[in-house]
Write a protein that holds these residues in place. Structure first.
Motif, PDB file in Angstrom:
ATOM      1  N   THR A 217     -86.420  93.423 -77.173  1.00  0.00           N
ATOM      2  CA  THR A 217     -86.160  94.126 -78.266  1.00  0.00           C
ATOM      3  C   THR A 217     -85.332  94.146 -79.022  1.00  0.00           C
ATOM      4  N   GLU A 218     -84.411  93.197 -79.135  1.00  0.00           N
ATOM      5  CA  GLU A 218     -83.207  92.340 -80.052  1.00  0.00           C
ATOM      6  C   GLU A 218     -83.384  90.995 -79.699  1.00  0.00           C
ATOM      7  N   THR A 219     -81.931  91.079 -81.098  1.00  0.00           N
ATOM      8  CA  THR A 219     -82.119  89.911 -81.659  1.00  0.00           C
ATOM      9  C   THR A 219     -80.157  90.223 -81.336  1.00  0.00           C
ATOM     10  N   PRO A 220     -79.558  89.063 -81.856  1.00  0.00           N
ATOM     11  CA  PRO A 220     -77.766  88.932 -82.303  1.00  0.00           C
ATOM     12  C   PRO A 220     -77.638  89.763 -82.376  1.00  0.00           C
ATOM     13  N   GLU A 221     -78.029  90.478 -84.307  1.00  0.00           N
ATOM     14  CA  GLU A 221     -77.975  90.905 -84.947  1.00  0.00           C
ATOM     15  C   GLU A 221     -77.999  92.164 -84.906  1.00  0.00           C
ATOM     16  N   THR A 222     -79.238  92.940 -84.745  1.00  0.00           N
ATOM     17  CA  THR A 222     -79.935  93.355 -84.247  1.00  0.00           C
ATOM     18  C   THR A 222     -78.713  94.272 -82.681  1.00  0.00           C
ATOM     19  N   ALA A 223     -78.236  93.657 -82.085  1.00  0.00           N
ATOM     20  CA  ALA A 223     -77.814  94.093 -80.790  1.00  0.00           C
ATOM     21  C   ALA A 223     -76.567  94.547 -81.631  1.00  0.00           C
ATOM     22  N   ALA A 224     -75.348  94.207 -82.342  1.00  0.00           N
ATOM     23  CA  ALA A 224     -74.074  94.367 -82.521  1.00  0.00           C
ATOM     24  C   ALA A 224     -73.894  95.227 -83.502  1.00  0.00           C
ATOM     25  N   ASP A 225     -74.683  96.438 -83.048  1.00  0.00           N
ATOM     26  CA  ASP A 225     -74.376  97.775 -83.730  1.00  0.00           C
ATOM     27  C   ASP A 225     -75.858  98.633 -83.510  1.00  0.00           C
ATOM     28  N   PRO A 226     -75.931 100.274 -82.359  1.00  0.00           N
ATOM     29  CA  PRO A 226     -77.265 100.843 -82.729  1.00  0.00           C
ATOM     30  C   PRO A 226     -77.411 101.222 -84.042  1.00  0.00           C
ATOM     31  N   ARG A 227     -77.108 100.913 -84.716  1.00  0.00           N
ATOM     32  CA  ARG A 227     -77.449 101.642 -86.708  1.00  0.00           C
ATOM     33  C   ARG A 227     -78.873 100.139 -86.976  1.00  0.00           C
ATOM     34  N   LEU A 228     -78.435  99.020 -86.075  1.00  0.00           N
ATOM     35  CA  LEU A 228     -79.371  98.301 -86.862  1.00  0.00           C
ATOM     36  C   LEU A 228     -79.905  97.705 -85.573  1.00  0.00           C
ATOM     37  N   ALA A 229     -80.301  98.328 -84.428  1.00  0.00           N
ATOM     38  CA  ALA A 229     -81.378  98.158 -83.900  1.00  0.00           C
ATOM     39  C   ALA A 229     -83.405  98.301 -84.603  1.00  0.00           C
ATOM     40  N   THR A 230     -83.900  97.128 -84.495  1.00  0.00           N
ATOM     41  CA  THR A 230     -85.227  97.193 -84.575  1.00  0.00           C
ATOM     42  C   THR A 230     -85.932  98.456 -84.412  1.00  0.00           C
ATOM     43  N   ARG A 231     -87.250  98.347 -84.373  1.00  0.00           N
ATOM     44  CA  ARG A 231     -87.734  99.698 -83.880  1.00  0.00           C
ATOM     45  C   ARG A 231     -88.375  99.255 -82.882  1.00  0.00           C
ATOM     46  N   PHE A 232     -89.125  99.809 -81.418  1.00  0.00           N
ATOM     47  CA  PHE A 232     -90.072  99.815 -80.087  1.00  0.00           C
ATOM     48  C   PHE A 232     -91.018 100.379 -79.554  1.00  0.00           C
ATOM     49  N   ASP A 233     -92.339  99.898 -80.834  1.00  0.00           N
ATOM     50  CA  ASP A 233     -93.327 100.928 -80.103  1.00  0.00           C
ATOM     51  C   ASP A 233     -93.829 100.646 -78.739  1.00  0.00           C
TER      52      ASP A 233
END
Length: 399
Positions: A217-233
């Protein structure tokens, strides 16, 4: 220098964008038509994780990671005039092409969607390849995420791209035969052939990255802020089997395994997939390949039943009472197929696997527990037998 990344709004494309931009001062131009959001809405589903708009994502990338080198262009790569303008304006030295309609089940719904998938995916790739030739940019390194699905499920070990053919006492290396099993997977088989032709005719250096089923669901970069989350289908059409099983576990449904479930599929963690693409995108010009190289972007093969049992075990840590149930298999397939797939080139690229499957599922379940209400509201999207007989496996080259 400019790096162009297509499919930048997607599950794999967005975290790859952040990884690349964080490691370079070069311009990183993001391209997407935002169609993935529409496709998922069309089938009545949604991302479990809330997805910010592209403007919000870019603002967060600047605020949280200090990334001032990102810019976004919205457009349709299947339109040649758009691609021509894109290449003329930005003149990229590297293109990471991760844009596609990536769902096999979606491509199988009807003839209209099969036609759309093939036109969208193959036209975009052809436009980019021919655009490089017509704009005198054939030194640009072209990296595309295709799929391990082009190989099918042969009974012998799958090589990393090619095969040796012998006839009449003569031997030669030939491309692995396209054995794709869906209208989507066949687009990537055609892309692989077209890239080979473009390399032969135009001399474009090409990295064909055959992406396995990707989990996490995440990488260190996307986990740093909720606005940076990638999608999860997690739905039947766009959620890969591991993610669907995890959603079933969260919703309190048993994980459904057809038949024995001992057939193995190739997998890779999101972190390891992102790292490989970043390595290729940021390779020093002197070290870039000048030929066509195939990478099997996979770390290991996992059986369907092992997926379910691993999620059940990890679910105990979250107080989830998860059952694994076997149902009669409606498909004609080898339920014990032991896929073997070579990945030496890709392993050399990323080093050791950084995230095991169990660790990835722990990450997934930890995230999904925060969005149980979203999954419960869409549980009819992943229940077995609701839609059709496909197993929901999709590749991860995303638009």
């Amino acid at each position: 220098m400019t790096i162009l990344l297509t499919g930048a709004d997607g599950y794999l494309g967005w975290p790859t964008t952040l990884r690349i931009a964080d490691r370079t001062d070069d311009r990183v131009v993001l391209v997407d038509n935002l169609a993935r959001r529409r496709w998922v809405e069309e089938v009545g589903s949604t991302s479990a994780t809330p997805i910010a708009t592209m403007d919000e994502r870019l603002e967060a990338a600047r605020e949280v990671h200090g990334l001032a080198n990102l810019s976004f262009v919205e457009g349709d790569l299947s339109e040649k005039s758009f691609v021509d303008e894109l290449l003329a304006v930005h003149e990229p030295e590297t293109i990471v092409h991760a844009a596609a309609q990536p769902s096999a089940p979606y491509s199988q719904i009807n003839g209209e969607r099969a036609n759309y998938t093939q036109h969208n995916n193959m036209q975009a790739t052809r436009n980019l390849l021919w655009g490089l030739e017509e704009h005198d940019m054939t030194d640009t390194h072209f990296v595309e995420t295709t799929t391990t699905g082009v190989y099918g499920a042969p009974e012998f070990p799958i090589p990393e791209g090619g095969a040796t053919m012998e006839n009449g006492g003569e031997r030669d290396e030939v491309p692995f035969p396209a054995m794709a099993g869906s209208w989507y997977h066949l687009t990537k088989s055609h892309d692989a052939a077209n890239m080979r032709l473009a390399h032969t005719q135009f001399g474009i250096p090409i990295s064909d990255v055959r992406t396995a089923i990707t989990y996490g669901t995440e990488t260190p970069e996307t986990a740093a802020d909720p606005r940076l989350a990638t999608r999860f289908d997690f739905d039947y059409y766009f959620g890969v089997v591991a993610h669907r099983f995890a959603a079933q576990a969260i919703a309190g449904y048993p994980m459904t395994v057809y038949g024995k479930g001992e057939q193995r599929k190739p997998f890779i963690a999101l972190e390891d997939a992102v790292e490989g693409l970043a390595q290729l995108a940021l390779a020093d010009p002197a070290d870039r390949p000048d030929d066509l190289t195939v990478y099997n972007q996979v770390t290991r093969a996992i059986s369907i039943v092992e997926i379910a049992e691993t999620i059940a075990d990890v679910g105990d840590e979250f107080d989830l009472d998860v059952d694994v149930e076997h149902f009669e298999n409606p498909r004609d397939e080898d339920e014990t197929h032991k896929m073997e797939i070579e990945n030496d080139r890709y392993a050399d690229l990323i080093g050791e696997q950084s995230v095991t499957f169990a660790e990835g599922m722990r990450d997934v379940l930890g995230t999904l527990t925060d969005y149980e209400d979203v999954i419960a509201a869409h549980e009819d999207r992943f229940l077995p037998g609701v839609l059709d007989d496909w197993d929901g496996e999709t590749a991860t080259a995303e638009d």
